[in-house]
Design a protein around this motif. Structure first.
Motif, PDB file in Angstrom:
ATOM      1  N   LEU A   1       0.717  -1.085   0.152  1.00 46.33           N
ATOM      2  CA  LEU A   1      -0.030  -0.009  -0.511  1.00 46.33           C
ATOM      3  C   LEU A   1       0.646   1.322   0.367  1.00 46.33           C
ATOM      4  O   LEU A   1       0.092   2.149  -0.627  1.00 46.33           O
ATOM      5  N   GLY A   2       2.071   1.602   0.310  1.00 43.90           N
ATOM      6  CA  GLY A   2       3.022   2.002   0.496  1.00 43.90           C
ATOM      7  C   GLY A   2       2.862   2.833  -0.660  1.00 43.90           C
ATOM      8  O   GLY A   2       3.605   3.356  -1.056  1.00 43.90           O
TER       9      GLY A   2
ATOM     10  N   GLY B   1       2.983   2.807   4.710  1.00 50.63           N
ATOM     11  CA  GLY B   1       1.673   2.237   4.473  1.00 50.63           C
ATOM     12  C   GLY B   1       0.984   2.206   5.988  1.00 50.63           C
ATOM     13  O   GLY B   1      -0.080   2.178   6.003  1.00 50.63           O
ATOM     14  N   ILE B   2       1.574   1.122   6.744  1.00 54.19           N
ATOM     15  CA  ILE B   2       1.161   1.341   8.184  1.00 54.19           C
ATOM     16  C   ILE B   2       1.218   2.557   8.307  1.00 54.19           C
ATOM     17  O   ILE B   2       0.014   2.518   9.466  1.00 54.19           O
ATOM     18  N   VAL B   3       1.737   4.037   8.057  1.00 49.51           N
ATOM     19  CA  VAL B   3       0.827   5.431   9.708  1.00 49.51           C
ATOM     20  C   VAL B   3       0.711   5.960   8.716  1.00 49.51           C
ATOM     21  O   VAL B   3      -1.301   5.857   9.055  1.00 49.51           O
TER      22      VAL B   3
ATOM     23  N   THR C   1      -9.089  -0.778   9.052  1.00 48.68           N
ATOM     24  CA  THR C   1      -7.920  -1.230   8.103  1.00 48.68           C
ATOM     25  C   THR C   1      -7.586  -2.345   8.068  1.00 48.68           C
ATOM     26  O   THR C   1      -8.020  -3.043   9.345  1.00 48.68           O
ATOM     27  N   ILE C   2      -6.031  -2.548   7.758  1.00 51.20           N
ATOM     28  CA  ILE C   2      -5.259  -3.826   8.115  1.00 51.20           C
ATOM     29  C   ILE C   2      -4.647  -3.016   9.267  1.00 51.20           C
ATOM     30  O   ILE C   2      -4.436  -5.158   9.778  1.00 51.20           O
TER      31      ILE C   2
ATOM     32  N   GLY D   1      -5.242   6.399   2.954  1.00 52.60           N
ATOM     33  CA  GLY D   1      -4.776   7.320   4.444  1.00 52.60           C
ATOM     34  C   GLY D   1      -3.041   7.089   3.809  1.00 52.60           C
ATOM     35  O   GLY D   1      -2.414   8.032   4.828  1.00 52.60           O
ATOM     36  N   ALA D   2      -2.376   5.773   3.585  1.00 46.89           N
ATOM     37  CA  ALA D   2      -1.453   6.422   3.025  1.00 46.89           C
ATOM     38  C   ALA D   2      -0.741   8.372   2.063  1.00 46.89           C
ATOM     39  O   ALA D   2      -0.221   8.524   1.991  1.00 46.89           O
TER      40      ALA D   2
END
Length: 89
Positions: free
Chosen positions: A13-14, A36-38, A55-56, A72-73
């Protein structure tokens, strides 16, 4: 096992968000995972209530949760570009 999936999906995703925001040449694999995580946390905080999904990061691997995490990313990269360059690109 969930942790590994979380890192892999966050990295993908990032990376996709960096392609959309045209910052792919500036980022490496580790930064793509972090974005991706943040970004997923940011999407969960801003967008998940609007879409009514998780979300993931909340172990919800549906299409809408992946979309929220991706958006979000993208928002995170737009904010970073705004502070770094004074424009979002």
């Amino acid at each position: 096992m969930n942790f590994i999936i979380w890192i892999v999906i966050g990295g993908i995703l990032g990376w996709l968000a960096s392609l959309v925001m045209k910052t792919d040449a500036e980022q490496g694999m580790i930064l793509n995972i972090v974005v991706g995580i943040v970004g997923s946390f940011l999407g969960g905080w801003l967008l998940a209530p609007l879409f009514g999904t998780g979300t993931i990061n909340s172990d919800d691997f549906s299409v809408t949760s992946l979309l929220v995490s991706f958006l979000g990313a993208v928002i995170l990269l737009a904010i970073v570009n705004l502070f770094r360059r004074g424009r979002t690109r």
